[in-house]
Write an enzyme that holds these catalytic residues in place. Structure first.
Site, PDB file in Angstrom:
ATOM      1  N   LYS A  88     173.005 -26.809  16.819  1.00 39.62           N
ATOM      2  CA  LYS A  88     173.208 -27.197  18.226  1.00 39.62           C
ATOM      3  C   LYS A  88     173.578 -25.949  19.004  1.00 39.62           C
ATOM      4  CE  LYS A  88     173.201 -31.048  20.612  1.00 39.62           C
ATOM      5  NZ  LYS A  88     172.529 -32.337  20.340  1.00 39.62           N
ATOM      6  N   ASP A 140     169.319 -31.576  25.548  1.00 36.56           N
ATOM      7  CA  ASP A 140     170.507 -32.424  25.419  1.00 36.56           C
ATOM      8  C   ASP A 140     171.029 -32.544  26.856  1.00 36.56           C
ATOM      9  OD1 ASP A 140     172.381 -33.585  23.147  1.00 36.56           O
ATOM     10  OD2 ASP A 140     173.740 -32.755  24.628  1.00 36.56           O
TER      11      ASP A 140
HETATM   12  P1  NDP Z   1     171.367 -36.035  30.680  1.00 34.21           P
HETATM   13  O1  NDP Z   1     171.902 -34.748  31.157  1.00 34.21           O
HETATM   14  O2  NDP Z   1     169.940 -36.368  30.907  1.00 34.21           O
HETATM   15  O3  NDP Z   1     172.232 -37.247  31.235  1.00 34.21           O
HETATM   16  C1  NDP Z   1     173.614 -37.364  31.052  1.00 34.21           C
HETATM   17  C2  NDP Z   1     174.070 -38.535  31.899  1.00 34.21           C
HETATM   18  O4  NDP Z   1     175.392 -38.886  31.571  1.00 34.21           O
HETATM   19  C3  NDP Z   1     174.052 -38.219  33.393  1.00 34.21           C
HETATM   20  O5  NDP Z   1     173.693 -39.369  34.091  1.00 34.21           O
HETATM   21  C4  NDP Z   1     175.518 -37.862  33.625  1.00 34.21           C
HETATM   22  O6  NDP Z   1     175.943 -37.991  34.975  1.00 34.21           O
HETATM   23  C5  NDP Z   1     176.166 -38.893  32.774  1.00 34.21           C
HETATM   24  N1  NDP Z   1     177.561 -38.612  32.476  1.00 34.21           N
HETATM   25  C6  NDP Z   1     178.122 -37.474  32.025  1.00 34.21           C
HETATM   26  N2  NDP Z   1     179.443 -37.639  31.860  1.00 34.21           N
HETATM   27  C7  NDP Z   1     179.728 -38.898  32.240  1.00 34.21           C
HETATM   28  C8  NDP Z   1     180.895 -39.677  32.296  1.00 34.21           C
HETATM   29  N3  NDP Z   1     182.086 -39.174  31.924  1.00 34.21           N
HETATM   30  N4  NDP Z   1     180.804 -40.967  32.715  1.00 34.21           N
HETATM   31  C9  NDP Z   1     179.624 -41.491  33.074  1.00 34.21           C
HETATM   32  N5  NDP Z   1     178.477 -40.807  33.050  1.00 34.21           N
HETATM   33  C10 NDP Z   1     178.531 -39.530  32.642  1.00 34.21           C
HETATM   34  O7  NDP Z   1     171.686 -36.056  29.107  1.00 34.21           O
HETATM   35  P2  NDP Z   1     171.039 -36.968  27.969  1.00 34.21           P
HETATM   36  O8  NDP Z   1     170.694 -38.304  28.484  1.00 34.21           O
HETATM   37  O9  NDP Z   1     170.006 -36.160  27.281  1.00 34.21           O
HETATM   38  O10 NDP Z   1     172.265 -37.076  26.956  1.00 34.21           O
HETATM   39  C11 NDP Z   1     173.218 -38.127  27.029  1.00 34.21           C
HETATM   40  C12 NDP Z   1     173.913 -38.270  25.681  1.00 34.21           C
HETATM   41  O11 NDP Z   1     172.950 -38.568  24.674  1.00 34.21           O
HETATM   42  C13 NDP Z   1     174.638 -37.009  25.177  1.00 34.21           C
HETATM   43  O12 NDP Z   1     175.763 -37.408  24.431  1.00 34.21           O
HETATM   44  C14 NDP Z   1     173.614 -36.372  24.245  1.00 34.21           C
HETATM   45  O13 NDP Z   1     174.220 -35.535  23.297  1.00 34.21           O
HETATM   46  C15 NDP Z   1     173.004 -37.612  23.609  1.00 34.21           C
HETATM   47  N6  NDP Z   1     171.683 -37.472  23.001  1.00 34.21           N
HETATM   48  C16 NDP Z   1     170.630 -36.951  23.704  1.00 34.21           C
HETATM   49  C17 NDP Z   1     169.389 -36.869  23.109  1.00 34.21           C
HETATM   50  C18 NDP Z   1     168.197 -36.359  23.844  1.00 34.21           C
HETATM   51  O14 NDP Z   1     167.103 -36.333  23.247  1.00 34.21           O
HETATM   52  N7  NDP Z   1     168.296 -35.965  25.101  1.00 34.21           N
HETATM   53  C19 NDP Z   1     169.169 -37.304  21.724  1.00 34.21           C
HETATM   54  C20 NDP Z   1     170.332 -37.919  21.109  1.00 34.21           C
HETATM   55  C21 NDP Z   1     171.527 -37.971  21.744  1.00 34.21           C
HETATM   56  P3  NDP Z   1     176.060 -36.714  35.939  1.00 34.21           P
HETATM   57  O15 NDP Z   1     174.663 -36.431  36.375  1.00 34.21           O
HETATM   58  O16 NDP Z   1     176.946 -37.177  37.025  1.00 34.21           O
HETATM   59  O17 NDP Z   1     176.662 -35.601  35.118  1.00 34.21           O
HETATM   60  O1  2IT Z   2     171.545 -35.079  19.882  1.00 31.85           O
HETATM   61  C1  2IT Z   2     170.323 -35.011  19.629  1.00 31.85           C
HETATM   62  O2  2IT Z   2     169.851 -35.541  18.621  1.00 31.85           O
HETATM   63  C2  2IT Z   2     169.459 -34.288  20.564  1.00 31.85           C
HETATM   64  N1  2IT Z   2     169.947 -33.824  21.585  1.00 31.85           N
HETATM   65  C3  2IT Z   2     168.006 -34.124  20.269  1.00 31.85           C
HETATM   66  C4  2IT Z   2     167.769 -32.952  19.340  1.00 31.85           C
HETATM   67  C5  2IT Z   2     166.334 -32.586  19.112  1.00 31.85           C
HETATM   68  O3  2IT Z   2     166.148 -31.573  18.418  1.00 31.85           O
HETATM   69  O4  2IT Z   2     165.410 -33.265  19.574  1.00 31.85           O
END
Ligand code: NDP
Ligand code: 2IT
Length: 446
Positions: free
Chosen positions: A126, A166
Site C-alpha cells: 500500500k 484508493d
Molecule cells: P474515494 O476517495 O472515492 O471516496 C471516499 C468517500 O468517503 C468520499 O465520499 C469521502 O468524502 C468519504 N469520506 C471520507 N471520510 C469520511 C467520513 N469520516 N465520513 C463520511 N464520509 C467520509 O475512495 P474509495 O471509495 O476508493 O475508498 C473508500 C474506502 O474503500 C476506503 O476505506 C478504501 O480503502 C476502501 N477500498 C477501496 C477500494 C477501491 O478499489 N477504490 C477497494 C477496497 C477498499 P469526502 O469527499 O468529503 O472526503
Molecule cells: O483496498 C484495496 O483493496 C484497494 N484499494 C484496491 C487495491 C488494488 O490493487 O486494486
C-alpha cells in the site's frame, strides 16, 4: 491471545507505540490466529508471525511540486511493500491529508490477507501521500502525480509491485501516474491497475469493489437468512468509488438505499437514492453531497457519523477507517439492522465489531467483503499480460465467482474450524493466512 501471538503483539506495541491504526489491525489479526498457530507449531518454530507483521520494505520520500500560484509545495510519499510471499506487491495508493505511516501499514497488512483470499497470485502493499486532491486544479494534481511517480517508478514494476487507486486516487490520478511511469521508463506495461479503458484498463474495475461487496452480501443473506436484497432498506456511507457502485448494485438487486454521506454530512432520501444523479454530481462535477439534497429537496445533516442512527436492515460502511463506532453499532442494533458488510477498510472499531457480533449481527469483514476491487485488478493484470481484454460480462462473472467463493471459504472456517458461524472476522484472517504461511514456510528464511 495465546503466548506466541501475545508476544508478537507486545513487541509490535513496544516498537510502534504511536502507530494506532496499524496496532489495531495487527491486534485483531493476531487474536484471530491464536487457535490456528497453536495447532501448527511450525509457525512459531519458523518465526512466521514475527516476519508476517513486519513489512519487507518501507519506502518514504519527499514529493516537491509547484502549485498554480508558483509556490513550491512539499508532501511525503510512502510505499509499504508488505509481503511478496504469494506474488508481486499489490495494493492501492491513498492521497488524503491524514495519511501517515500507521495508516499505510494497516492498509498494507490487511491487503496481504485480502489478496490471498481472492485466490489470485498477488502479494500485499500500500502507498500514498498526505497530498489532498480536494480543491486542487487538474494541473496541480498532474504535477503532484508526476513528482510522486518520479521517485516511485524505481521501486515498482509489473513483476515487482503494482499500485492502484484508493481514497483520493481515481482514474484521473492513475492516468497521470501511468503517463509519468511510461515517460521515464519508456515501456507500456501493466504497472498500475485501475487504468482507463483506452490504454489497458479493465471493464468493471471502476464498479468492482462496490459490486463485489453486494455479491458478497447477497451470498451472506442467502446463507444466514435465506433471503436477498429485494425490499431491504440499506444505508451506504461515503459517496466515492466504492459507495457509489455499492449503492448502484444494491438497488439493481432490489434494495432501497435511503442514505449516503461524505465527510461533510449525510443525505437521507426516503424515496431511495437517485444513483445516476449522485454519480453525475460526484464523478463528473466533483460536488459535495449537500448539492444532492438541494436538488432532491431531501434531508441533509452535517454530522456524517449520525447516518448510522437511521433505521435500516443492512449497513454498508464504504467511507473510511473507524467510521462506525460502538455508539453507532448500538443504534444499528436498536433499529433492527441484521447485517453489516464492510466496503471500506477497517470501518468498524473493535468495540463496534464485537458489539455487533455479540448481538448476532452478521459482520462481513473488509478483507473479504471488499476484495472485489483488487480481484478485478488481478484480472486487469492478466489481461495486460495476455494483450487481450475480456467483455464486461466475462469480468463481472469472474468477480461474482470470486466473491461467492470468498464468502463460502471464510464461512466454512468460521463454522467448521471455529464452531462459530458468526465469526467471519476470524474466518477471513485464518483463511487468508493459510496460503501466506504455506508460501513463507516453503520459501526459506527470507
Ligand atoms: P474515494 O476517495 O472515492 O471516496 C471516499 C468517500 O468517503 C468520499 O465520499 C469521502 O468524502 C468519504 N469520506 C471520507 N471520510 C469520511 C467520513 N469520516 N465520513 C463520511 N464520509 C467520509 O475512495 P474509495 O471509495 O476508493 O475508498 C473508500 C474506502 O474503500 C476506503 O476505506 C478504501 O480503502 C476502501 N477500498 C477501496 C477500494 C477501491 O478499489 N477504490 C477497494 C477496497 C477498499 P469526502 O469527499 O468529503 O472526503
Ligand atoms: O483496498 C484495496 O483493496 C484497494 N484499494 C484496491 C487495491 C488494488 O490493487 O486494486
Amino acid at each position: 491471545m495465546n503466548n506466541y501471538t501475545k508476544k508478537v503483539y507486545l513487541n509490535l506495541k513496544k516498537k510502534y507505540a504511536h502507530e494506532k491504526e496499524f496496532l489495531q489491525a495487527a491486534e485483531e489479526i493476531l487474536e484471530s490466529l491464536s487457535s490456528y498457530v497453536e495447532k501448527h507449531p511450525e509457525i512459531e518454530k519458523n518465526g512466521i508471525l514475527e516476519r508476517f507483521v513486519e513489512p519487507e520494505r518501507i519506502i518514504q520520500f519527499r514529493v516537491s511540486w509547484v502549485n498554480d500560484k508558483g509556490k513550491v509545495q512539499v508532501n511525503t510519499g510512502y510505499r509499504v511493500q508488505f509481503s511478496s510471499a504469494i506474488g508481486p506487491y499489490k495494493g492501492g495508493l491513498r492521497f488524503a491529508p491524514n495519511v501517515n505511516l500507521s495508516i499505510i501499514k494497516f492498509l498494507g497488512l490487511e491487503q496481504v490477507l485480502k489478496n490471498s483470499l481472492t485466490t489470485l497470485p498477488m502479494g500485499g502493499g500500500k502507498g500514498g501521500s498526505d497530498f489532498d486532491p480536494k480543491g486542487k486544479s487538474d494541473g496541480e494534481v498532474m504535477r503532484f502525480c508526476q513528482a510522486f511517480m518520479t521517485e516511485l517508478n524505481r521501486h515498482i514494476g509489473q513483476f515487482t509491485d503494482v499500485p492502484a487507486g484508493d481514497i483520493g486516487v481515481g482514474s484521473r490520478e492513475v492516468s497521470y501516474l501511468y503517463g509519468q511511469y511510461k515517460r521515464i521508463r519508456n515501456e507500456s506495461v501493466g504497472v498500475l491497475t485501475g487504468k482507463r479503458l483506452s490504454y489497458g484498463g479493465s471493464l468493471i474495475r471502476t464498479e468492482a469493489t462496490g459490486y463485489g461487496l453486494c455479491y458478497f452480501t447477497d451470498e451472506a443473506l442467502k446463507k444466514y437468512k435465506n433471503t436477498n436484497f429485494n425490499g431491504k432498506r440499506v444505508i451506504v456511507s461515503g459517496s466515492g468509488n466504492v459507495a457509489l457502485y455499492a449503492c448502484k448494485k444494491a438497488m439493481e438487486l432490489g434494495a432501497k438505499v435511503v442514505a449516503m454521506s461524505d465527510s461533510s454530512g449525510y443525505v437521507y432520501d426516503e424515496s431511495g437514492i437517485d444513483i445516476d444523479l449522485l454519480i453525475d454530481l460526484k464523478e463528473n462535477k466533483r460536488q459535495r453531497i449537500s448539492e444532492y439534497a438541494k436538488i432532491k429537496n431531501c434531508i441533509f445533516n452535517n454530522v456524517a457519523k449520525d447516518i448510522w442512527k437511521i433505521k435500516c436492515d443492512i449497513a454498508l460502511p464504504c467511507a473510511t477507517q473507524n467510521e462506525l463506532d460502538l455508539e453507532s453499532a448500538k443504534a444499528l442494533v436498536n433499529n433492527g439492522c441484521f447485517m453489516v458488510c464492510e466496503g471500506a477498510n477497517m470501518p468498524c472499531t473493535k468495540e463496534a465489531t464485537n458489539y455487533l457480533m455479540e448481538n448476532k449481527v452478521v459482520v462481513g469483514p473488509a478483507k473479504a467483503s471488499n476484495a472485489g476491487g483488487v480481484a478485478v485488478s488481478g484480472i486487469e493484470m492478466s489481461q495486460n499480460s495476455m494483450r487481450f481484454s475480456y467483455t464486461a460480462e466475462e469480468v463481472d462473472q469472474k468477480l461474482k465467482n470470486i466473491m461467492v467463493n470468498i464468502f463460502n471459504t471464510i464461512y466454512d472456517v468460521a463454522d467448521k474450524e471455529l464452531n462459530n458461524k458468526y465469526d467471519l472476522v476470524s474466518g477471513a484472517n485464518i483463511a487468508g493466512f493459510k496460503k501466506v504461511a504455506d508460501a513463507m514456510l516453503t520459501q526459506g528464511v527470507i
